[in-house]
Design a protein around this motif. Sequence first.
Motif, PDB file in Angstrom:
ATOM      1  N   ASP A  43     -16.032  44.949  28.506  1.00 16.15           N
ATOM      2  CA  ASP A  43     -14.895  45.866  28.531  1.00 16.15           C
ATOM      3  C   ASP A  43     -15.304  47.232  29.070  1.00 16.15           C
ATOM      4  O   ASP A  43     -14.581  47.847  29.857  1.00 16.15           O
ATOM      5  CB  ASP A  43     -14.301  46.023  27.135  1.00 16.15           C
ATOM      6  N   ARG A  47     -13.934  49.096  32.481  1.00 15.53           N
ATOM      7  CA  ARG A  47     -13.363  50.447  32.536  1.00 15.53           C
ATOM      8  C   ARG A  47     -14.070  51.293  33.594  1.00 15.53           C
ATOM      9  O   ARG A  47     -13.442  52.042  34.333  1.00 15.53           O
ATOM     10  CB  ARG A  47     -13.451  51.121  31.156  1.00 15.53           C
ATOM     11  N   ALA A 138     -10.153  45.410  31.535  1.00 22.32           N
ATOM     12  CA  ALA A 138      -9.613  46.750  31.323  1.00 22.32           C
ATOM     13  C   ALA A 138      -8.387  46.929  32.202  1.00 22.32           C
ATOM     14  O   ALA A 138      -8.327  46.409  33.320  1.00 22.32           O
ATOM     15  CB  ALA A 138     -10.659  47.813  31.656  1.00 22.32           C
ATOM     16  N   VAL A 140      -6.205  50.205  33.459  1.00 21.77           N
ATOM     17  CA  VAL A 140      -6.186  51.668  33.483  1.00 21.77           C
ATOM     18  C   VAL A 140      -5.207  52.127  34.557  1.00 21.77           C
ATOM     19  O   VAL A 140      -5.123  51.529  35.629  1.00 21.77           O
ATOM     20  CB  VAL A 140      -7.593  52.240  33.771  1.00 21.77           C
ATOM     21  N   GLU A 156      -5.688  60.337  35.201  1.00 21.19           N
ATOM     22  CA  GLU A 156      -5.389  59.148  34.400  1.00 21.19           C
ATOM     23  C   GLU A 156      -4.125  59.393  33.578  1.00 21.19           C
ATOM     24  O   GLU A 156      -3.898  60.500  33.068  1.00 21.19           O
ATOM     25  CB  GLU A 156      -6.556  58.809  33.479  1.00 21.19           C
TER      26      GLU A 156
END
Length: 270
Positions: A43, A47, A138, A140, A156
């Motif tokens: 994970d 990311r 992930a 994002v 983000e």
Amino acid sequence: MNRTRATAGPKPPSRHRPVRWALAVLLLASAGCGRGFGEESGDALARDAAAAEAKQLNTELGHRNRVRDAGSIAAAEIVQQAQDATSDAGATVRREALAWSGRTAGNERATVDVRFVVTVEERPPVSVGGASNTAGEATVCYRYEFQLYRYTTYREIDCPSGAAPPPPTAAPVPRVPEDGQKRLTAVLRTATPQTLAGAVRAAFPQGWITVDTTVHEGALVAAVGVPAERDCLLLVRTPAGKIESPGYDRIWLEPGETGCRTGLYVSPPR
């Protein structure tokens, strides 16, 4: 003793090579001095890979020097150029356009929200105590902001739930017609100093196309273009009747410069 090393031939450029390179570095870093030995979190690696891809996309989107709506940017530069990128280290990155609004005109801003979905395959150690990682994933999201004559920025944001909407369609980009040179050549062959301006405009009636004509030392000069796109067609009929396409430095098509005008030939910048 001399040793001959075989070298591979040049590889064709790939828009996604930086993505694969970044993923490979991130996923294999644990074998070096960065993370040390032991099992890494898939994970966490996913990311990191998403962040690397988001940064790479920001670099590709770069400096904005054309008026575009957000949907066109998303369609032509984010969706159309996107494809799942799989690294040798076993990770896949998918990017999706989620929302788009605004345009890059004057002081206006355009924004495009992009979701990066990364999956990482499990990698067992190849030796006792060797580097390895678990499977991971992930999701994002980032918002990219565009403004005319500025570099793209991004940050983000929280990811919305649900599937991505249908991709947008890019608006047609105004251009001088593909047969523009043929049209203008035909006009110049038959035009007189008195009919030149009207004949050129009749051949290029579109409102987004500019027309500039003049007679210079017996030569008929015509410039036809789309200033916003730095698109310009410049032709001259010499006193001897020859049709010529004089060269010019395209920097003079930029805003604040000469633009697509007969001055490119009659009084070229120095």
